[in-house]
Write an enzyme that holds these catalytic residues in place. Structure first.
Site, PDB file in Angstrom:
ATOM      1  N   LYS A   6       2.869   3.156   3.849  1.00 58.29           N
ATOM      2  CA  LYS A   6       3.822   2.055   4.012  1.00 58.29           C
ATOM      3  C   LYS A   6       3.118   0.700   3.903  1.00 58.29           C
ATOM      4  O   LYS A   6       3.589  -0.205   3.219  1.00 58.29           O
ATOM      5  CB  LYS A   6       4.550   2.185   5.360  1.00 58.29           C
ATOM      6  CG  LYS A   6       5.512   3.371   5.377  1.00 58.29           C
ATOM      7  CD  LYS A   6       5.986   3.774   6.769  1.00 58.29           C
ATOM      8  CE  LYS A   6       6.797   5.081   6.656  1.00 58.29           C
ATOM      9  NZ  LYS A   6       7.212   5.648   7.926  1.00 58.29           N
ATOM     10  N   GLN A  57       6.972   4.416  14.115  1.00 56.51           N
ATOM     11  CA  GLN A  57       6.731   5.719  13.486  1.00 56.51           C
ATOM     12  C   GLN A  57       6.995   6.853  14.481  1.00 56.51           C
ATOM     13  O   GLN A  57       6.528   6.816  15.618  1.00 56.51           O
ATOM     14  CB  GLN A  57       5.273   5.762  12.989  1.00 56.51           C
ATOM     15  CG  GLN A  57       4.927   6.990  12.170  1.00 56.51           C
ATOM     16  CD  GLN A  57       5.625   7.039  10.819  1.00 56.51           C
ATOM     17  OE1 GLN A  57       5.979   6.016  10.238  1.00 56.51           O
ATOM     18  NE2 GLN A  57       5.828   8.234  10.309  1.00 56.51           N
ATOM     19  N   ASP A  71      14.590   1.207   9.114  1.00 58.52           N
ATOM     20  CA  ASP A  71      14.557   2.671   9.073  1.00 58.52           C
ATOM     21  C   ASP A  71      15.981   3.257   9.023  1.00 58.52           C
ATOM     22  O   ASP A  71      16.177   4.405   8.632  1.00 58.52           O
ATOM     23  CB  ASP A  71      13.907   3.164  10.378  1.00 58.52           C
ATOM     24  CG  ASP A  71      12.728   4.084  10.153  1.00 58.52           C
ATOM     25  OD1 ASP A  71      12.493   4.477   9.005  1.00 58.52           O
ATOM     26  OD2 ASP A  71      12.062   4.397  11.147  1.00 58.52           O
TER      27      ASP A  71
HETATM   28  N1  GUN Z   1       8.299   9.983  10.746  1.00 56.90           N
HETATM   29  C1  GUN Z   1       8.466  10.703   9.604  1.00 56.90           C
HETATM   30  N2  GUN Z   1       9.296  10.053   8.762  1.00 56.90           N
HETATM   31  C2  GUN Z   1       9.663   8.906   9.384  1.00 56.90           C
HETATM   32  C3  GUN Z   1      10.500   7.817   9.015  1.00 56.90           C
HETATM   33  O1  GUN Z   1      11.109   7.765   7.946  1.00 56.90           O
HETATM   34  N3  GUN Z   1      10.603   6.822   9.936  1.00 56.90           N
HETATM   35  C4  GUN Z   1       9.976   6.862  11.128  1.00 56.90           C
HETATM   36  N4  GUN Z   1      10.157   5.845  11.964  1.00 56.90           N
HETATM   37  N5  GUN Z   1       9.194   7.848  11.498  1.00 56.90           N
HETATM   38  C5  GUN Z   1       9.043   8.863  10.622  1.00 56.90           C
END
Ligand code: GUN
Length: 282
Positions: A53, A97, A120
């Site tokens: 990211k 996350q 998200d």
């Molecule tokens: N953990 C795995 N995929 C994601 C996601 O798309 N967003 C978040 N916040 N955590 C994750």
């Protein structure tokens, strides 16, 4: 004829080039989109996702900040951090996350993120607005799947889309987005009887179950478009939910794993953050 490969990697690169141009235009207008990613602890898969990211933000010239917190942090301390980011006018997107350590109730954290920075798309308000078709942030994987289909010219109107999997982050939302795109949608899951008889009817098949290579050629109609959302780490490396080699003999188009849906997910996070910055500037 073997299936066309729908390269999420290539399509994501194309979108990132467009986003880079958009970011530089925004900068000229003194708008500086900024994403904050919060990583609690050092879960190996999370480390790798978070790196992707931050790297994607760099690639498009967008500011991003990684906040690392100890895995012993309390729920109250994390809530305080989220509140601080909610109130920080320079921040347009907040992503905490997941998964979080056991002492923290994930849902409380998700609900604490300001919905206008919820890039998200996990906040119940974002989900509710998506269901009703209102302006919101769409969660990144379902949005990435829709963008892949669109940019690959896969027709959806009047087509039968079958989604295998009913998770809150992929199965349920992608089913709704397909419905909004005028597909006829069936959702299957682990308790579905005679799965293959249903998936065989799919013009577009979305596999989002999280079970390595469970979709075989017996599940797929000739000429179907198959989108594989699975990310399964096995002895043979990373594989999807679809048995790629045999399904690509019957499908007309298919996404690979890796290099399919994954790069799209991260790219949609960038797009959502830019969109958030534009909305905040209005
Ligand atoms: N953990 C795995 N995929 C994601 C996601 O798309 N967003 C978040 N916040 N955590 C994750």
């Amino acid at each position: 004829m073997p299936a066309k490969i729908i390269s999420g990697k290539d399509i994501a690169s194309e979108i990132r080039r467009e986003l880079k141009v958009e970011v530089s235009e925004l900068h000229k207008n003194q708008i500086f989109p900024k994403l904050v990613v919060v990583l609690v602890g050092n879960h190996p898969a999370s480390e790798s996702y978070v790196k992707g990211k931050i790297r994607a933000a760099e690639e498009i010239g967008m500011e991003s900040v990684l906040i690392r917190l100890e895995d012993t942090i309390s729920e109250e301390e994390l809530l305080t951090k989220v509140e601080e980011l909610n109130n920080d006018k320079s921040v347009h997107g907040i992503l905490v996350q997941l998964p979080l350590p056991k002492q923290i109730a994930e849902q409380r954290i998700i609900e604490a993120i300001a919905s206008d920075k919820d890039v998200d798309g996990f906040h119940p308000e974002s989900v509710g607005r998506m269901v009703t078709g209102l302006e919101t942030f769409l969660s990144c994987t379902p949005q990435g799947i829709m963008e892949l289909l669109k940019r690959s010219d896969v027709p959806l109107q009047g087509k039968h889309a079958v989604v295998v999997g009913r998770s809150n982050i992929v199965g349920k939302p992608v089913a709704l987005l397909l419905l909004q795109a005028d597909a006829t949608v069936t959702i299957c899951h682990s308790k579905t009887a005679d799965l293959a008889s249903i998936t065989k009817q799919a013009d577009v098949l979305i596999a989002a179950v999280g079970r390595a290579e469970m979709i075989t050629k017996e599940h797929v109609k000739n000429g179907a478009v198959v989108i594989d959302v699975g990310v399964n780490r096995t002895e043979n490396g990373l594989v999807g939910d679809v048995k790629f080699d045999e399904v690509s003999e019957v499908a007309s188009a298919i996404t690979p794993v890796p290099g399919g849906v994954g790069p799209m997910t991260i790219t949609m996070l960038m797009a959502n953050t830019i969109e958030s910055a534009k909305r905040h500037a209005r």
